[in-house]
Design a protein around this motif. Structure first.
Motif, short mmCIF file in Angstrom:
data_model
loop_
_atom_site.label_atom_id
_atom_site.label_comp_id
_atom_site.label_asym_id
_atom_site.label_seq_id
_atom_site.Cartn_x
_atom_site.Cartn_y
_atom_site.Cartn_z
N ARG A 98 0.83 -1.22 0.00
CA ARG A 98 0.00 0.00 0.00
C ARG A 98 0.87 1.26 0.00
O ARG A 98 0.53 2.27 -0.61
CB ARG A 98 -0.93 0.00 1.22
N MET A 99 2.00 1.22 0.67
CA MET A 99 2.89 2.38 0.72
C MET A 99 3.73 2.53 -0.55
O MET A 99 4.19 3.62 -0.88
CB MET A 99 3.84 2.27 1.93
N ARG A 100 3.91 1.45 -1.27
CA ARG A 100 4.79 1.48 -2.44
C ARG A 100 4.24 2.36 -3.56
O ARG A 100 4.98 3.15 -4.16
CB ARG A 100 5.01 0.06 -2.94
N GLN A 101 2.93 2.26 -3.81
CA GLN A 101 2.35 3.02 -4.92
C GLN A 101 2.46 4.54 -4.71
O GLN A 101 2.91 5.26 -5.62
CB GLN A 101 0.89 2.60 -5.12
N PRO A 102 2.09 5.08 -3.55
CA PRO A 102 2.29 6.54 -3.35
C PRO A 102 3.76 6.96 -3.46
O PRO A 102 4.07 8.02 -4.00
CB PRO A 102 1.74 6.79 -1.95
N LEU A 103 4.64 6.09 -2.95
CA LEU A 103 6.06 6.44 -3.05
C LEU A 103 6.53 6.46 -4.50
O LEU A 103 7.33 7.33 -4.89
CB LEU A 103 6.89 5.43 -2.24
N LEU A 104 6.04 5.52 -5.30
CA LEU A 104 6.40 5.52 -6.71
C LEU A 104 5.87 6.75 -7.42
O LEU A 104 6.53 7.34 -8.30
CB LEU A 104 5.88 4.24 -7.38
N GLU A 105 4.66 7.18 -7.06
CA GLU A 105 4.08 8.38 -7.67
C GLU A 105 4.90 9.62 -7.29
O GLU A 105 5.18 10.48 -8.13
CB GLU A 105 2.63 8.55 -7.21
N ILE A 106 5.30 9.70 -6.02
CA ILE A 106 6.13 10.84 -5.59
C ILE A 106 7.47 10.82 -6.32
O ILE A 106 7.98 11.87 -6.76
CB ILE A 106 6.33 10.78 -4.07
N GLN A 107 8.03 9.61 -6.49
CA GLN A 107 9.30 9.51 -7.21
C GLN A 107 9.16 9.97 -8.66
O GLN A 107 10.03 10.67 -9.20
CB GLN A 107 9.80 8.07 -7.17
N ALA A 108 8.05 9.59 -9.30
CA ALA A 108 7.82 10.01 -10.69
C ALA A 108 7.67 11.52 -10.79
O ALA A 108 8.22 12.17 -11.70
CB ALA A 108 6.58 9.30 -11.23
N LYS A 109 6.91 12.11 -9.84
CA LYS A 109 6.74 13.57 -9.85
C LYS A 109 8.07 14.29 -9.63
O LYS A 109 8.38 15.29 -10.29
CB LYS A 109 5.72 13.98 -8.79
N LEU A 110 8.86 13.77 -8.70
CA LEU A 110 10.16 14.39 -8.45
C LEU A 110 11.07 14.27 -9.67
O LEU A 110 11.83 15.20 -9.99
CB LEU A 110 10.83 13.73 -7.24
N SER A 111 11.00 13.15 -10.36
CA SER A 111 11.80 12.99 -11.58
C SER A 111 11.37 13.99 -12.65
O SER A 111 12.21 14.58 -13.35
CB SER A 111 11.67 11.56 -12.11
N GLU A 112 10.03 14.19 -12.79
CA GLU A 112 9.55 15.17 -13.76
C GLU A 112 10.02 16.58 -13.40
O GLU A 112 10.45 17.35 -14.28
CB GLU A 112 8.02 15.12 -13.82
N VAL A 113 9.92 16.92 -12.12
CA VAL A 113 10.37 18.24 -11.69
C VAL A 113 11.87 18.41 -11.93
O VAL A 113 12.34 19.46 -12.39
CB VAL A 113 10.02 18.47 -10.20
N GLN A 114 12.63 17.36 -11.61
CA GLN A 114 14.07 17.42 -11.84
C GLN A 114 14.40 17.60 -13.32
O GLN A 114 15.27 18.39 -13.69
CB GLN A 114 14.73 16.15 -11.30
#
Length: 335
Positions: A98-114
């Motif tokens: 359950r925690m993995r999916q939100p973390l993956l979404e945050i990682q994707a957003k951070l990658s886009e911002v970067q």
């Protein structure tokens, strides 16, 4: 077995748990096994001095058995918690998923911002580089324009100087003709020698002064042109102007020499100073020295030598001739 002394028993009571046993003799000192510089060969050689080797072996084996028993006790002490660990971790895998999916979404957003920030940074660096290139190109273009404008200005000023020189020459010729027609030849010559500047003493040196002032102005502009040319000497445009620049230098030098000789001949010290300043502007003090030598000292020495030759027979003697030379030089310098 040897019995432990009271002091040794106190040391054993302060030792770690694994060493607290009444069966370990004092001379074995198990604490030494945990030392960072422990060496078994040195330890055995030290013990065998007062304890037989069989006794040392037996005591070490007994101590090994004791350590194994302590290890088993330590494992059994927390074994119940170890066995119940699996029951306590029930549902942990689901929580992790359950925690993995939100973390993956945050990682994707951070990658886009970067990636967006990196793209903006690259665009900014490219813009700065283009700005620097544009500034350098603009500076080069401005330098080329300044060189072209300064070259044209020097050429135009030299044309004005040429016109003034022609007018000055015509005026000088007319005044010389008028003086030759109105005055007898005896008044123009002294002892058969024409005096320097005798043909222009009666006219104003205003035209010569204006000409020398103009030459000083041209020299200032030429000095600026030389600075610009030296600054852009690597440019093809500047190299293409070399013939025009060489012509300007030669023309300026010719006019300066002519004006300096005319000023010295007329004993017009104001125009002479303007010419000397012009030579300093263009960085040619050697040419100024040559002009002074040719226009001032050359005619002076020539007149004195000619006069001495004419009067040598009358005076007689080398000392008298030398005295006459010195007197004539002093007289001409005072004039």
């Amino acid at each position: 077995m040897m019995s432990a002394a009271p002091g040794a028993q106190d040391d054993q009571s302060r030792a770690p748990v694994l060493h607290r046993t009444s069966t370990v003799p004092v001379w074995l000192a198990p604490e030494r096994f945990e030392a960072a510089d422990f060496n078994p060969d040195i330890c055995v050689a030290d013990l065998r001095r007062y304890v037989p080797l069989p006794t040392v072996k037996a005591e070490l084996q007994a101590y090994l058995v004791h350590l194994k028993n302590k290890l088993v006790e330590a494992i059994n002490e927390d074994y119940s918690d170890y066995v119940g660990l699996s029951s306590k971790l029930t549902g942990l895998v689901g929580a992790v998923l359950r925690m993995r999916q939100p973390l993956l979404e945050i990682q994707a957003k951070l990658s886009e911002v970067q990636d967006a920030i990196q793209a903006d940074l690259n665009a900014l660096q490219q813009g700065l580089q283009r700005r620097q290139d544009t500034a350098a190109a603009r500076a080069t273009l401005e330098l080329m324009q300044e060189v072209a404008a300064s070259t044209g200005k020097v050429e135009k000023l030299l044309q004005e100087v040429e016109q003034q020189a022609q007018q000055y020459q015509q005026s000088s010729n007319q005044q010389q003709q008028q003086q030759h027609g109105a005055q007898p030849l005896a008044q123009q010559q002294q002892n058969g020698i024409e005096l320097p500047g005798a043909d222009i003493n009666s006219r104003s040196d205003g035209g010569l002064d204006n000409r020398c002032r103009m030459l000083e102005r041209v020299a200032g502009e030429a000095a600026r042109l030389m600075y610009l040319v030296d600054k852009g000497q690597h440019l093809t445009f500047v190299m293409s102007l070399e013939r025009r620049l060489s012509g300007c230098r030669m023309s300026l030098d010719r006019h300066l020499q002519s004006a300096l000789l005319a000023a010295l001949k007329a004993k017009a010290w104001g125009p002479t100073i303007h010419c000397l300043r012009a030579y300093l502007e263009v960085g040619e003090p050697g040419r100024a020295e040559a002009g002074l030598r040719a226009g001032l000292m050359g005619p002076l020495v020539k007149d004195v030598v000619t006069l001495v030759k004419q009067q040598q027979q009358q005076q007689g003697g080398a000392s008298a001739v030398l005295l006459l030379v010195v007197q004539q030089l002093q007289h001409r310098l005072q004039e």
